[in-house]
Scaffold this motif. Structure first.
Motif, PDB file in Angstrom:
ATOM      1  N   ALA A   1       0.845  -1.190   0.000  1.00  0.00           N
ATOM      2  CA  ALA A   1       0.000   0.000   0.000  1.00  0.00           C
ATOM      3  C   ALA A   1       0.881   1.242   0.000  1.00  0.00           C
ATOM      4  O   ALA A   1       1.980   1.231   0.552  1.00  0.00           O
ATOM      5  CB  ALA A   1      -0.919   0.009   1.214  1.00  0.00           C
ATOM      6  N   CYS A   2       0.394   2.285  -0.629  1.00  0.00           N
ATOM      7  CA  CYS A   2       1.106   3.566  -0.658  1.00  0.00           C
ATOM      8  C   CYS A   2       0.090   4.665  -0.421  1.00  0.00           C
ATOM      9  O   CYS A   2      -0.878   4.798  -1.189  1.00  0.00           O
ATOM     10  CB  CYS A   2       1.799   3.760  -1.994  1.00  0.00           C
ATOM     11  N   ALA A   3       0.314   5.449   0.614  1.00  0.00           N
ATOM     12  CA  ALA A   3      -0.609   6.531   0.954  1.00  0.00           C
ATOM     13  C   ALA A   3       0.116   7.860   0.880  1.00  0.00           C
ATOM     14  O   ALA A   3       1.243   7.991   1.373  1.00  0.00           O
ATOM     15  CB  ALA A   3      -1.179   6.319   2.346  1.00  0.00           C
ATOM     16  N   ALA A   4      -0.533   8.840   0.275  1.00  0.00           N
ATOM     17  CA  ALA A   4       0.029  10.186   0.182  1.00  0.00           C
ATOM     18  C   ALA A   4      -0.543  11.058   1.291  1.00  0.00           C
ATOM     19  O   ALA A   4      -1.711  10.935   1.659  1.00  0.00           O
ATOM     20  CB  ALA A   4      -0.285  10.792  -1.177  1.00  0.00           C
ATOM     21  N   SER A   5       0.299  11.932   1.804  1.00  0.00           N
ATOM     22  CA  SER A   5      -0.146  12.888   2.810  1.00  0.00           C
ATOM     23  C   SER A   5       0.558  14.212   2.567  1.00  0.00           C
ATOM     24  O   SER A   5       1.483  14.300   1.756  1.00  0.00           O
ATOM     25  CB  SER A   5       0.161  12.373   4.223  1.00  0.00           C
ATOM     26  N   GLY A   6       0.124  15.230   3.284  1.00  0.00           N
ATOM     27  CA  GLY A   6       0.713  16.549   3.091  1.00  0.00           C
ATOM     28  C   GLY A   6      -0.222  17.437   2.291  1.00  0.00           C
ATOM     29  O   GLY A   6      -1.431  17.281   2.329  1.00  0.00           O
TER      30      GLY A   6
ATOM     31  N   TRP B   1      -5.026   8.512 -12.814  1.00  0.00           N
ATOM     32  CA  TRP B   1      -6.117   8.845 -11.899  1.00  0.00           C
ATOM     33  C   TRP B   1      -7.428   9.100 -12.658  1.00  0.00           C
ATOM     34  O   TRP B   1      -8.488   8.736 -12.181  1.00  0.00           O
ATOM     35  CB  TRP B   1      -5.732  10.079 -11.080  1.00  0.00           C
ATOM     36  N   ALA B   2      -7.343   9.731 -13.802  1.00  0.00           N
ATOM     37  CA  ALA B   2      -8.533   9.958 -14.618  1.00  0.00           C
ATOM     38  C   ALA B   2      -8.565   8.893 -15.699  1.00  0.00           C
ATOM     39  O   ALA B   2      -7.631   8.740 -16.462  1.00  0.00           O
ATOM     40  CB  ALA B   2      -8.487  11.340 -15.258  1.00  0.00           C
ATOM     41  N   GLY B   3      -9.632   8.132 -15.725  1.00  0.00           N
ATOM     42  CA  GLY B   3      -9.754   7.090 -16.730  1.00  0.00           C
ATOM     43  C   GLY B   3      -9.246   5.735 -16.276  1.00  0.00           C
ATOM     44  O   GLY B   3      -9.564   4.715 -16.883  1.00  0.00           O
ATOM     45  N   HIS B   4      -8.427   5.707 -15.205  1.00  0.00           N
ATOM     46  CA  HIS B   4      -7.971   4.445 -14.612  1.00  0.00           C
ATOM     47  C   HIS B   4      -7.154   3.579 -15.566  1.00  0.00           C
ATOM     48  O   HIS B   4      -7.096   2.361 -15.383  1.00  0.00           O
ATOM     49  CB  HIS B   4      -9.163   3.630 -14.077  1.00  0.00           C
ATOM     50  N   GLU B   5      -6.547   4.198 -16.584  1.00  0.00           N
ATOM     51  CA  GLU B   5      -5.696   3.401 -17.487  1.00  0.00           C
ATOM     52  C   GLU B   5      -4.561   2.765 -16.690  1.00  0.00           C
ATOM     53  O   GLU B   5      -3.907   3.425 -15.894  1.00  0.00           O
ATOM     54  CB  GLU B   5      -5.115   4.291 -18.582  1.00  0.00           C
ATOM     55  N   ILE B   6      -4.319   1.486 -16.937  1.00  0.00           N
ATOM     56  CA  ILE B   6      -3.318   0.728 -16.187  1.00  0.00           C
ATOM     57  C   ILE B   6      -2.326   0.085 -17.140  1.00  0.00           C
ATOM     58  O   ILE B   6      -2.719  -0.438 -18.190  1.00  0.00           O
ATOM     59  CB  ILE B   6      -3.996  -0.355 -15.328  1.00  0.00           C
ATOM     60  N   ILE B   7      -1.068   0.122 -16.769  1.00  0.00           N
ATOM     61  CA  ILE B   7      -0.033  -0.602 -17.504  1.00  0.00           C
ATOM     62  C   ILE B   7       0.804  -1.419 -16.529  1.00  0.00           C
ATOM     63  O   ILE B   7       0.939  -1.053 -15.359  1.00  0.00           O
ATOM     64  CB  ILE B   7       0.870   0.340 -18.323  1.00  0.00           C
TER      65      ILE B   7
ATOM     66  N   ASP C   1      -7.532   3.463  -4.104  1.00  0.00           N
ATOM     67  CA  ASP C   1      -8.537   3.521  -3.067  1.00  0.00           C
ATOM     68  C   ASP C   1      -9.697   4.394  -3.556  1.00  0.00           C
ATOM     69  O   ASP C   1      -9.706   4.827  -4.713  1.00  0.00           O
ATOM     70  CB  ASP C   1      -7.909   4.108  -1.799  1.00  0.00           C
ATOM     71  N   ASN C   2     -10.654   4.652  -2.672  1.00  0.00           N
ATOM     72  CA  ASN C   2     -11.796   5.468  -3.073  1.00  0.00           C
ATOM     73  C   ASN C   2     -11.320   6.882  -3.415  1.00  0.00           C
ATOM     74  O   ASN C   2     -10.226   7.287  -3.010  1.00  0.00           O
ATOM     75  CB  ASN C   2     -12.872   5.481  -1.982  1.00  0.00           C
ATOM     76  N   PRO C   3     -12.109   7.625  -4.183  1.00  0.00           N
ATOM     77  CA  PRO C   3     -11.645   8.919  -4.702  1.00  0.00           C
ATOM     78  C   PRO C   3     -11.225   9.925  -3.631  1.00  0.00           C
ATOM     79  O   PRO C   3     -10.493  10.867  -3.931  1.00  0.00           O
ATOM     80  CB  PRO C   3     -12.858   9.416  -5.497  1.00  0.00           C
ATOM     81  N   ARG C   4     -11.670   9.730  -2.393  1.00  0.00           N
ATOM     82  CA  ARG C   4     -11.314  10.697  -1.345  1.00  0.00           C
ATOM     83  C   ARG C   4      -9.881  10.506  -0.860  1.00  0.00           C
ATOM     84  O   ARG C   4      -9.320  11.390  -0.221  1.00  0.00           O
ATOM     85  CB  ARG C   4     -12.275  10.558  -0.164  1.00  0.00           C
ATOM     86  N   ASN C   5      -9.298   9.332  -1.135  1.00  0.00           N
ATOM     87  CA  ASN C   5      -7.965   9.032  -0.628  1.00  0.00           C
ATOM     88  C   ASN C   5      -6.955   8.916  -1.761  1.00  0.00           C
ATOM     89  O   ASN C   5      -7.231   8.271  -2.781  1.00  0.00           O
ATOM     90  CB  ASN C   5      -7.969   7.716   0.149  1.00  0.00           C
ATOM     91  N   THR C   6      -5.809   9.514  -1.558  1.00  0.00           N
ATOM     92  CA  THR C   6      -4.717   9.362  -2.526  1.00  0.00           C
ATOM     93  C   THR C   6      -3.897   8.164  -2.076  1.00  0.00           C
ATOM     94  O   THR C   6      -2.886   8.311  -1.379  1.00  0.00           O
ATOM     95  CB  THR C   6      -3.876  10.644  -2.591  1.00  0.00           C
ATOM     96  N   LYS C   7      -4.366   6.998  -2.458  1.00  0.00           N
ATOM     97  CA  LYS C   7      -3.777   5.749  -1.987  1.00  0.00           C
ATOM     98  C   LYS C   7      -3.844   4.728  -3.104  1.00  0.00           C
ATOM     99  O   LYS C   7      -4.826   4.655  -3.827  1.00  0.00           O
ATOM    100  CB  LYS C   7      -4.532   5.252  -0.761  1.00  0.00           C
ATOM    101  N   VAL C   8      -2.803   3.944  -3.216  1.00  0.00           N
ATOM    102  CA  VAL C   8      -2.742   2.932  -4.255  1.00  0.00           C
ATOM    103  C   VAL C   8      -2.201   1.636  -3.655  1.00  0.00           C
ATOM    104  O   VAL C   8      -1.435   1.659  -2.685  1.00  0.00           O
ATOM    105  CB  VAL C   8      -1.864   3.421  -5.439  1.00  0.00           C
TER     106      VAL C   8
END
Length: 117
Positions: free
Chosen positions: A21-26, A53-59, A73-80
């Motif tokens: 998991a990776c969570a952004a803060s700040g 983040w927009a469109g959810h394109e994945i590579i 994660d859900n749109p409220r969290n900057t987490k992957v």
């Protein structure tokens, strides 16, 4: 400033699974994409998986296709997340999270993943 914190690394036997998991803060940033990279000793850093983040394109890099899954994660969290299944010894590396923002690129410190045969 933006901080990225990775978690979930560890040691497993070949064939096992881990979930990173990776969570952004700040301060708030406009996120373009988040990605997982890895770097093994003596090797260059390589992209493992990336999600826009927009469109959810994945590579994915070819060596992890069908075994690893990146998700956000859900749109409220900057987490992957990075779900890693069927792990192999060659997956052993430090896994780093990267955030591509509108105003800059940010890196986490990394989390060690060790896969034993």
């Amino acid at each position: 400033q933006v901080q990225l914190a990775e978690s979930g690394g560890g040691s497993v036997q070949a064939g096992g699974s881990l979930r990173l998991a990776c969570a952004a803060s700040g301060r708030a940033v406009g996120v373009v994409a988040m990605a997982w990279y890895r770097q093994a000793p003596g090797k260059e850093r390589e992209l493992v998986a990336r999600i826009r983040w927009a469109g959810h394109e994945i590579i994915y890099t070819d060596s992890v296709k069908g075994r690893f899954t990146i998700s956000r994660d859900n749109p409220r969290n900057t987490k992957v997340y990075l779900q890693m299944n069927s792990l192999k010894p060659e997956d052993t590396a430090v896994y780093l999270c990267r955030l591509d923002g509108i105003s800059g690129v940010y890196w986490g410190q990394g989390t060690q993943v060790t896969v034993s045969s």
